[in-house]
Design an enzyme around this catalytic site. Structure first.
Site, PDB file in Angstrom:
ATOM      1  N   LYS A 240     -39.654 -37.245 -56.685  1.00  5.72           N
ATOM      2  CA  LYS A 240     -39.722 -36.095 -55.787  1.00  5.72           C
ATOM      3  C   LYS A 240     -38.514 -35.193 -56.006  1.00  5.72           C
ATOM      4  CE  LYS A 240     -41.879 -38.373 -51.727  1.00  5.72           C
ATOM      5  NZ  LYS A 240     -43.041 -37.517 -51.441  1.00  5.72           N
ATOM      6  N   ASP A 251     -40.524 -43.050 -44.456  1.00  8.30           N
ATOM      7  CA  ASP A 251     -41.839 -43.371 -45.015  1.00  8.30           C
ATOM      8  C   ASP A 251     -42.329 -44.763 -44.590  1.00  8.30           C
ATOM      9  OD1 ASP A 251     -43.939 -42.173 -46.317  1.00  8.30           O
ATOM     10  OD2 ASP A 251     -43.395 -42.952 -48.297  1.00  8.30           O
ATOM     11  N   ARG A 314     -51.159 -45.048 -50.306  1.00  8.45           N
ATOM     12  CA  ARG A 314     -52.565 -45.473 -50.290  1.00  8.45           C
ATOM     13  C   ARG A 314     -52.762 -46.743 -51.122  1.00  8.45           C
ATOM     14  NH1 ARG A 314     -54.451 -39.763 -52.508  1.00  8.45           N
ATOM     15  NH2 ARG A 314     -52.478 -39.292 -51.495  1.00  8.45           N
TER      16      ARG A 314
HETATM   17  N1  BES Z   1     -44.698 -40.284 -48.264  1.00 12.35           N
HETATM   18  C1  BES Z   1     -45.421 -39.233 -48.860  1.00 12.35           C
HETATM   19  C2  BES Z   1     -46.140 -38.353 -47.864  1.00 12.35           C
HETATM   20  C3  BES Z   1     -45.309 -37.485 -46.993  1.00 12.35           C
HETATM   21  C4  BES Z   1     -44.545 -36.470 -47.524  1.00 12.35           C
HETATM   22  C5  BES Z   1     -45.388 -37.644 -45.636  1.00 12.35           C
HETATM   23  C6  BES Z   1     -43.829 -35.655 -46.691  1.00 12.35           C
HETATM   24  C7  BES Z   1     -44.689 -36.839 -44.816  1.00 12.35           C
HETATM   25  C8  BES Z   1     -43.886 -35.843 -45.345  1.00 12.35           C
HETATM   26  C9  BES Z   1     -46.489 -39.769 -49.797  1.00 12.35           C
HETATM   27  O1  BES Z   1     -46.212 -40.971 -50.385  1.00 12.35           O
HETATM   28  C10 BES Z   1     -46.660 -38.735 -50.847  1.00 12.35           C
HETATM   29  O2  BES Z   1     -45.725 -38.436 -51.520  1.00 12.35           O
HETATM   30  N2  BES Z   1     -47.873 -38.193 -50.947  1.00 12.35           N
HETATM   31  C11 BES Z   1     -48.144 -37.156 -51.865  1.00 12.35           C
HETATM   32  C12 BES Z   1     -49.469 -37.460 -52.508  1.00 12.35           C
HETATM   33  C13 BES Z   1     -49.783 -36.635 -53.722  1.00 12.35           C
HETATM   34  C14 BES Z   1     -48.845 -37.001 -54.851  1.00 12.35           C
HETATM   35  C15 BES Z   1     -51.211 -36.890 -54.110  1.00 12.35           C
HETATM   36  C16 BES Z   1     -48.205 -35.835 -51.115  1.00 12.35           C
HETATM   37  O3  BES Z   1     -48.684 -35.808 -49.991  1.00 12.35           O
HETATM   38  O4  BES Z   1     -47.742 -34.837 -51.660  1.00 12.35           O
HETATM   39 ZN    ZN Z   2     -44.926 -42.260 -49.295  1.00 10.42          ZN
HETATM   40 ZN    ZN Z   3     -45.060 -40.825 -52.157  1.00 10.84          ZN
END
Ligand code: BES
Ligand code: ZN
Ligand code: ZN
Length: 460
Positions: A240, A251, A314
């Site tokens: 990220k 998280d 997921r």
């Molecule tokens: N933990 C994150 C989701 C998240 C991000 C929750 C910011 C709350 C605030 C999750 O693991 C993630 O990074 N999801 C990605 C999925 C994508 C790569 C398909 C997302 O939501 O961008």
């Molecule tokens: Zn996550």
């Molecule tokens: Zn993630």
């Protein structure tokens, strides 16, 4: 805990608190001098106003502005605004709060007394409330304790809340309530057929694990809670950017909130057979990390192509949900800080939930409203199912296109739940970005109070 009701010794002479709406009548028993004082100081009854009525050198009573129906509709926990402005003392609610709002308002007062003092002195609680008549004191206390537990767990940074510490907190919760806890950890995840949890967490120094708690009488209705326990989400090899990683200690917010809910259920001794499953991992970067395009097997036998290592939640939940679903619980609830897309759609304070069960959806909607714990139904939208299919494996963890992110993630989870007919998934944020009444900036208890009411309703 400082954030409960006053004990009897403290509450001998509590100061009465009256809520007065905009332009509303003052309480009957205040003196002419006090009326003059209210006029002179310009008290109008606007939401959030506080007036301390003097009686010689003491505070005789407090008036708090109760605004209008329209101003109150913009938020929740209105008494909490006033509670944080009051000087040191013990207070009691004397008039002006409608019976149907009393429990939530009292809850908000206690929640506003939350302090996170692990790393500095966060200041003492000043205004202690004595428990009013007409509310279920035990229930309110269980909710406040659950709220504080979720906030503490989320606020604690990954340096002190990695998988080891999350396991310790999970075991402590089990011990507090006499629950059985078991843990499958490290290489044992492979022999026990939990390959996705292992793959996501294997790059961390702290081994990935599945935490499992059971409590309550065999034969009672079964409720299983599954919570995302990603103790830090770097994104993995699809790392990220700094701004997105900044909050990723939260998280594990799904696990914190299922633990909060489990605390409420167990403290109130609800007649259920409870199971709590938390895949606890850190999504780290190392030579051993899982990679984009890896194809992983899952407990359920479905293969998954990893198209983004940042869609890790997921994956770990898929194995945990498969475990949960093998027992066909009467109610299966999954809580996770799963997608950024859920925030784009509904913002930080209104988590979406997904279920195919209309009766359960109605129960959740009603409970969310009554508990001042807002939730909004979104669809398991069948026409998007093809998004999840990459061609080379059964499932794609990160469909391209960047649209319907929260729905795609929910549909992915649903593939791992076959038997449970009352299944709901909550894509929570778990964080209060800007302080609001009863909710300081930081970790947030979301959906647990509403779900307590859902469980209570469904088990009678
Ligand atoms: N933990 C994150 C989701 C998240 C991000 C929750 C910011 C709350 C605030 C999750 O693991 C993630 O990074 N999801 C990605 C999925 C994508 C790569 C398909 C997302 O939501 O961008
Ligand atoms: Zn996550
Ligand atoms: Zn993630």
């Amino acid at each position: 805990m400082a954030d409960r009701f006053a004990n009897t010794a403290q509450s001998t002479q509590p100061i009465p608190v009256h809520a007065v709406g905009k332009g509303g009548d003052y309480p009957a028993d205040i003196t002419a001098t006090q009326r003059d004082w209210l006029k002179a100081t310009g008290f109008s009854g606007a939401l959030g106003e506080v007036s301390l009525l003097p009686d010689g050198g003491a505070i005789a009573a407090v008036l708090v502005g109760w605004g209008t129906t329209a101003t109150r509709a913009r938020g929740r926990f209105h008494l909490a605004i006033a509670a944080q402005k009051l000087p040191v003392g013990v207070y009691r609610i004397a008039s002006g709060i409608p019976d149907e709002d009393l429990e939530n308002e009292v809850l908000g007062w206690l929640m506003s007394n939350y302090r996170f003092s692990k790393y500095r002195d966060a200041g003492a609680v000043k205004a202690i409330l004595s428990a009013p008549d007409g509310i279920d004191v035990k229930r309110v206390e269980a909710m406040v304790e659950g709220d504080a537990l979720a906030r503490d767990l989320i606020n604690t940074p990954a340096s002190d809340m990695g998988p080891d510490a999350l396991e310790a907190a999970f075991r402590a919760l089990g011990e507090q309530h006499g629950a059985e806890v078991s843990v499958i950890k490290g290489a044992a995840l492979l022999t026990e057929n939990l390959p996705l949890i292992h793959a996501v967490g294997r790059a961390s120094d702290q081994a990935p694990r599945l935490l499992d708690m059971r409590w309550g009488d065999l034969g009672a209705p079964t409720v299983t809670l599954v919570g995302k326990g990603v103790c830090f989400d770097t994104g993995g090899l699809n790392i990220k950017p700094g701004a997105s990683m900044g909050l990723m200690k939260k998280d594990m917010g799904g696990s914190a909130n299922v633990m909060a809910l489990a605390h409420m259920v167990m403290a109130l001794k609800l007649p259920v057979r409870l199971r709590v499953l938390v895949p606890a991992v850190e999504n780290s970067v190392s030579a051993g990390a899982f990679r984009p395009q890896d194809i992983l097997n899952s407990r359920k036998g479905l293969t998954v192509e990893v198209n983004n290592t940042d869609a890790e939640g997921r994956l770990v939940l898929a194995d945990a949900l498969a475990v949960a679903d093998e027992e066909t619980p009467d109610l299966l609830l999954c809580l996770a800080t799963l997608t950024g897309a859920a925030r784009v759609a509904l913002g930080p304070d209104l988590p979406p939930f997904y279920t195919d069960n209309d009766e359960l959806a109605a129960d959740i909607g009603t409970a969310a409203d009554r508990s001042a714990d807002p939730l909004w139904r979104m669809p398991f939208w069948d026409p998007y199912e093809p998004n999840l299919e990459p061609g080379i494996a059964d499932l794609d963890n990160a469909p391209a296109g960047g649209m319907a992110g929260s729905i795609n993630a929910a549909l992915f989870l649903r593939r791992f739940v076959e038997n449970s007919s009352a299944f709901a998934h909550f894509d929570i944020y778990g964080w209060t970005p800007v302080a609001k009444p009863a909710r300081s900036k930081g970790g947030a208890c979301q959906s647990a109070r509403a779900l307590l009411a859902v469980i209570e309703k469904r088990v009678g």
